[in-house]
Write a protein that holds these residues in place. Structure first.
Motif, PDB file in Angstrom:
ATOM      1  N   VAL A  23     103.064   5.961  42.148  1.00  0.00           N
ATOM      2  CA  VAL A  23     101.854   6.667  41.729  1.00  0.00           C
ATOM      3  C   VAL A  23     101.894   8.118  42.197  1.00  0.00           C
ATOM      4  N   TYR A  24     102.393   8.344  43.395  1.00  0.00           N
ATOM      5  CA  TYR A  24     102.488   9.698  43.951  1.00  0.00           C
ATOM      6  C   TYR A  24     103.344  10.602  43.062  1.00  0.00           C
ATOM      7  N   TYR A  25     104.530  10.138  42.702  1.00  0.00           N
ATOM      8  CA  TYR A  25     105.419  10.974  41.887  1.00  0.00           C
ATOM      9  C   TYR A  25     104.894  11.122  40.459  1.00  0.00           C
ATOM     10  N   ALA A  26     104.209  10.119  39.937  1.00  0.00           N
ATOM     11  CA  ALA A  26     103.584  10.256  38.618  1.00  0.00           C
ATOM     12  C   ALA A  26     102.466  11.298  38.673  1.00  0.00           C
ATOM     13  N   ALA A  27     101.694  11.315  39.761  1.00  0.00           N
ATOM     14  CA  ALA A  27     100.630  12.313  39.913  1.00  0.00           C
ATOM     15  C   ALA A  27     101.203  13.713  40.078  1.00  0.00           C
ATOM     16  N   ILE A  28     102.311  13.841  40.782  1.00  0.00           N
ATOM     17  CA  ILE A  28     102.956  15.151  40.924  1.00  0.00           C
ATOM     18  C   ILE A  28     103.399  15.650  39.555  1.00  0.00           C
ATOM     19  N   ASP A  29     103.975  14.775  38.754  1.00  0.00           N
ATOM     20  CA  ASP A  29     104.413  15.170  37.409  1.00  0.00           C
ATOM     21  C   ASP A  29     103.217  15.553  36.543  1.00  0.00           C
ATOM     22  N   ALA A  30     102.141  14.768  36.614  1.00  0.00           N
ATOM     23  CA  ALA A  30     100.947  15.081  35.826  1.00  0.00           C
ATOM     24  C   ALA A  30     100.331  16.408  36.269  1.00  0.00           C
ATOM     25  N   GLY A  31     100.324  16.661  37.570  1.00  0.00           N
ATOM     26  CA  GLY A  31      99.806  17.927  38.078  1.00  0.00           C
ATOM     27  C   GLY A  31     100.610  19.115  37.593  1.00  0.00           C
ATOM     28  N   ASN A  32     101.927  18.963  37.576  1.00  0.00           N
ATOM     29  CA  ASN A  32     102.770  20.049  37.083  1.00  0.00           C
ATOM     30  C   ASN A  32     102.543  20.298  35.589  1.00  0.00           C
ATOM     31  N   ARG A  33     102.357  19.227  34.839  1.00  0.00           N
ATOM     32  CA  ARG A  33     102.083  19.398  33.404  1.00  0.00           C
ATOM     33  C   ARG A  33     100.744  20.109  33.189  1.00  0.00           C
ATOM     34  N   CYS A  34      99.735  19.733  33.966  1.00  0.00           N
ATOM     35  CA  CYS A  34      98.426  20.412  33.861  1.00  0.00           C
ATOM     36  C   CYS A  34      98.548  21.874  34.263  1.00  0.00           C
ATOM     37  N   ARG A  35      99.261  22.137  35.332  1.00  0.00           N
ATOM     38  CA  ARG A  35      99.443  23.508  35.806  1.00  0.00           C
ATOM     39  C   ARG A  35     100.088  24.369  34.730  1.00  0.00           C
ATOM     40  N   ARG A  36     101.134  23.842  34.102  1.00  0.00           N
ATOM     41  CA  ARG A  36     101.810  24.606  33.036  1.00  0.00           C
ATOM     42  C   ARG A  36     100.890  24.796  31.837  1.00  0.00           C
ATOM     43  N   ALA A  37     100.119  23.771  31.491  1.00  0.00           N
ATOM     44  CA  ALA A  37      99.213  23.879  30.348  1.00  0.00           C
ATOM     45  C   ALA A  37      98.128  24.926  30.615  1.00  0.00           C
ATOM     46  N   PHE A  38      97.575  24.939  31.833  1.00  0.00           N
ATOM     47  CA  PHE A  38      96.567  25.942  32.167  1.00  0.00           C
ATOM     48  C   PHE A  38      97.151  27.350  32.143  1.00  0.00           C
ATOM     49  N   ALA A  39      98.360  27.503  32.657  1.00  0.00           N
ATOM     50  CA  ALA A  39      98.990  28.822  32.659  1.00  0.00           C
ATOM     51  C   ALA A  39      99.276  29.289  31.232  1.00  0.00           C
ATOM     52  N   LYS A  40      99.725  28.374  30.397  1.00  0.00           N
ATOM     53  CA  LYS A  40     100.012  28.738  29.002  1.00  0.00           C
ATOM     54  C   LYS A  40      98.718  29.053  28.251  1.00  0.00           C
ATOM     55  N   TRP A  41      97.672  28.259  28.495  1.00  0.00           N
ATOM     56  CA  TRP A  41      96.401  28.457  27.816  1.00  0.00           C
ATOM     57  C   TRP A  41      95.765  29.795  28.196  1.00  0.00           C
ATOM     58  N   SER A  42      95.842  30.144  29.483  1.00  0.00           N
ATOM     59  CA  SER A  42      95.207  31.381  29.932  1.00  0.00           C
ATOM     60  C   SER A  42      96.105  32.601  29.732  1.00  0.00           C
ATOM     61  N   GLY A  43      97.399  32.377  29.590  1.00  0.00           N
ATOM     62  CA  GLY A  43      98.329  33.488  29.432  1.00  0.00           C
ATOM     63  C   GLY A  43      98.657  34.180  30.733  1.00  0.00           C
ATOM     64  N   SER A  44      98.346  33.546  31.856  1.00  0.00           N
ATOM     65  CA  SER A  44      98.582  34.150  33.167  1.00  0.00           C
ATOM     66  C   SER A  44      99.031  33.080  34.155  1.00  0.00           C
ATOM     67  N   ALA A  45      99.911  33.475  35.053  1.00  0.00           N
ATOM     68  CA  ALA A  45     100.356  32.542  36.089  1.00  0.00           C
ATOM     69  C   ALA A  45      99.269  32.305  37.128  1.00  0.00           C
ATOM     70  N   ALA A  46      98.247  33.141  37.147  1.00  0.00           N
ATOM     71  CA  ALA A  46      97.158  32.966  38.107  1.00  0.00           C
ATOM     72  C   ALA A  46      96.442  31.647  37.900  1.00  0.00           C
TER      73      ALA A  46
END
Length: 76
Positions: A23-46
């Motif tokens: 579950v821990y590694y699945a959550a890490i993967d899901a968090g990374n996917r969300c992080r990338r999606a937010f960065a792509k959606w906002s157009g900023s690494a912030a």
């Protein structure tokens, strides 16, 4: 990382830790996917840093909930 070992019995600790790490590694993967999606959606690494800050702020609440459910007493 030591919280599951505090609540698991020795007879089930190996299976429980295996499930925890799955579950821990699945959550890490899901968090990374969300992080990338937010960065792509906002157009900023912030946005990735803001997501990380929000997750960090959620940790004390999650720890409190875990301790309440597991019945772990507060340390003095």
């Amino acid at each position: 990382m030591s919280l599951p070992a505090r609540v698991l019995q020795p007879a089930t600790r190996a299976i429980g830790m295996g499930a925890f790490y799955s579950v821990y590694y699945a959550a890490i993967d899901a968090g990374n996917r969300c992080r990338r999606a937010f960065a792509k959606w906002s157009g900023s690494a912030a946005a990735a840093f803001d997501f990380g800050a929000a997750v960090l702020l959620a940790c004390p609440v999650l720890l409190w909930g875990f301790n309440r459910i597991a019945g772990i007493p507060k340390k003095a």
